[in-house]
Scaffold this motif. Structure first.
Motif, PDB file in Angstrom:
ATOM      1  N   LYS A  14       0.402  -1.356  -0.232  1.00 42.55           N
ATOM      2  CA  LYS A  14       0.475   0.167   0.502  1.00 42.55           C
ATOM      3  C   LYS A  14       1.090   0.892  -0.009  1.00 42.55           C
ATOM      4  N   THR A  15       0.283   2.389  -0.971  1.00 43.87           N
ATOM      5  CA  THR A  15       1.060   3.662  -1.138  1.00 43.87           C
ATOM      6  C   THR A  15       0.292   4.520   0.080  1.00 43.87           C
ATOM      7  N   ASN A  16       0.867   6.029   0.121  1.00 46.24           N
ATOM      8  CA  ASN A  16      -0.103   7.511   0.703  1.00 46.24           C
ATOM      9  C   ASN A  16      -0.059   7.634  -0.822  1.00 46.24           C
ATOM     10  N   VAL A  17      -0.099   7.161  -1.583  1.00 47.53           N
ATOM     11  CA  VAL A  17      -0.914   7.576  -2.795  1.00 47.53           C
ATOM     12  C   VAL A  17      -2.547   8.343  -3.176  1.00 47.53           C
ATOM     13  N   VAL A  18      -2.518   9.371  -3.405  1.00 51.92           N
ATOM     14  CA  VAL A  18      -4.391  10.025  -3.252  1.00 51.92           C
ATOM     15  C   VAL A  18      -4.173  10.091  -4.973  1.00 51.92           C
ATOM     16  N   ALA A  37     -12.278   7.707  -3.261  1.00 51.18           N
ATOM     17  CA  ALA A  37     -12.835   8.279  -1.956  1.00 51.18           C
ATOM     18  C   ALA A  37     -12.104   9.651  -1.677  1.00 51.18           C
ATOM     19  N   SER A  38     -11.362  10.012  -2.805  1.00 53.92           N
ATOM     20  CA  SER A  38     -10.287  11.064  -2.937  1.00 53.92           C
ATOM     21  C   SER A  38     -10.892  12.556  -2.445  1.00 53.92           C
ATOM     22  N   ILE A  39     -10.893  13.363  -1.996  1.00 55.67           N
ATOM     23  CA  ILE A  39     -11.330  14.881  -2.516  1.00 55.67           C
ATOM     24  C   ILE A  39     -11.062  15.499  -3.494  1.00 55.67           C
TER      25      ILE A  39
END
Length: 72
Positions: A14-18, A37-39
């Protein structure tokens, strides 16, 4: 020429890339990625705001059309 893949490793985690955006030289977008689910991010090319209702960037005193690269 012999090719050996003895030390080949694949890591899947898993990465933190949004989101990730790719731009043509004059600011047109292609190949964008965004998590479900990102803004939505309105600031993009050169940190300027994208106005989706007009399909233009807001460059403070002027607007910019990335597909014909011209300021309006």
């Amino acid at each position: 020429m012999n090719v050996h893949f003895d030390d080949f490793m694949v890591y899947h985690g898993k990465t933190n890339v949004v989101s990730a955006d790719s731009y043509y030289p004059f600011g047109g977008q292609f190949g964008n990625y965004e998590r479900t689910a990102s803004i939505p991010q309105r600031f993009g090319f050169n940190g300027n705001e994208w106005m989706p209702e007009l399909n233009l960037y807001d460059f403070n005193a002027r607007t910019y059309d990335p597909w014909i690269p011209r300021f309006l």
